[in-house]
Design an enzyme around this catalytic site. Structure first.
Site: not given
Length: 364
Positions: A41, A45, A72, A75
């Site tokens: 991330c 995030c 992810c 994000c």
């Protein structure tokens, strides 16, 4: 012999950035991975922060993926989704530019392949304005170009897509900063009185219409400052100032030498509705304080419009009276300034000294 300071653990700084959901510029770019989830991330995030023991740090997406982690979906650390959004918005902007009349939000959203409310949010995130505001800007540019080319007002208004002259004359400042007739004449019929003076930062020029100050420039040769003003009003009659404006120039020069709490002058500001909103927010920044472009965007209720705010600051025609020098980069860097970064630094330093002096006096 004094002890050498203990070196700072870079992972500790990165971990704090994860908890704060805000990467510290001093830390440098990085991504973090969650071993229990198998994803990596961005520091900001929105997902719940992982446990420290389940967290690993990587310099970039390639390193994280080589270690077996996937991006992810919330994000978007690879930026794939952001690129798709930006392309969709670019296509929508092109559609608006090519259309004779404003396309509906539904048509723009369908073309982009998103629901209307989702597309509206994406458009504002990327451009800093709504599709309607963007379209109004397109029409205003068309109108201004046609009037500058000498087209009759009725023809220019129709060609720009306004439909009727009444829509422009109802709120001319929103589109042109002046009436269509005045724009077509390039300032013809208007009188702008100017006054030159010396200041602590070099030559100074102030120009004003009957409504108020419309231009403040300094730190360049007098002929260059006057040329800048004439380029904005190519057909206006430029005359030497009367005594009242001479006093205004003295006030500006005094502010440059030793900043006061505010440089309050009657102003004739000509810009778009968004620009004037930004300029109004600039006048509310207290003496001795600064704001970031992001902070200023948030202050006007449009946090995604950081770049648009920066452009509005750059177009400010009355420096000092509208203190765009009080806006800095996210990392505190002074960034660009129309009259030179060293002068921006000097202005801020002078205001900071005065602010401390006023604070000390109030505490006695």
């Amino acid at each position: 012999m004094p002890e050498a300071p203990m070196p700072t653990d870079p992972d500790a700084l990165r971990w704090q950035a994860v908890l704060d959901r805000d990467a510290d510029p001093a830390v440098g770019p990085f991504l973090y991975a969650v071993t229990t989830q198998g994803v990596y991330c961005r520091p900001g995030c929105p997902s719940r922060a992982p446990l420290r023991r389940n967290t690993r740090f990587f310099a970039d997406a390639a390193a994280a993926e080589q270690a077996g982690f996937r991006a992810c979906k919330r994000c978007d650390p690879r930026g794939d989704r952001a690129a798709l959004h930006a392309e969709a918005v670019r296509a929508a902007c092109a559609m608006i530019e090519a259309a004779e009349t404003m396309p509906s939000l539904a048509a723009l959203a369908d073309r982009a392949g998103y629901a209307r409310h989702h597309f509206l949010r994406l458009f504002r995130d990327v451009t800093g304005v709504t599709p309607r505001s963007y379209a109004e800007g397109v029409r205003a540019r068309r109108l201004q170009a046609a009037l500058a080319a000498g087209d009759r007002v009725a023809e220019a208004v129709a060609g720009a897509g306004f439909g009727s002259e009444s829509r422009v004359y109802t709120d001319p400042a929103r589109h042109l900063g002046m009436t269509p007739g005045a724009a077509r004449r390039g300032g013809a019929g208007e009188v702008i009185r100017i006054a030159h003076a010396d200041s602590a930062m070099g030559p100074l020029l102030v120009g004003a219409t009957e409504k108020g100050v419309c231009f403040i420039g300094f730190a360049e040769p007098p002929e260059a400052l006057e040329g800048d003003l004439r380029s904005r009003f190519p057909k206006a009659r430029i005359e030497p100032a009367d005594t009242a404006l001479a006093e205004t120039v003295q006030a500006v020069a005094a502010f440059i030498a030793e900043p006061a709490a505010a440089l309050r002058l009657p102003l004739d500001l000509r810009g778009t509705a968004f620009q004037r909103q930004v300029w109004e927010a600039l006048t509310k920044i207290p003496l001795g304080e600064t704001r970031t472009y992001a902070g200023l965007a948030a202050a006007i209720g449009n946090p995604a419009a950081v770049r648009a705010v920066a452009r509005a600051c750059a177009r400010n025609p009355v420096s000092l009276a509208v203190p765009c020098h009080r806006v800095v980069g996210a990392d505190g860097d002074l960034t660009g300034y129309r009259w030179g970064v060293p002068r921006k630094a000097a202005l801020l330093a002078g205001e900071s000294r005065l602010s401390r002096k006023l604070l000390t006096s109030s505490q006695k």
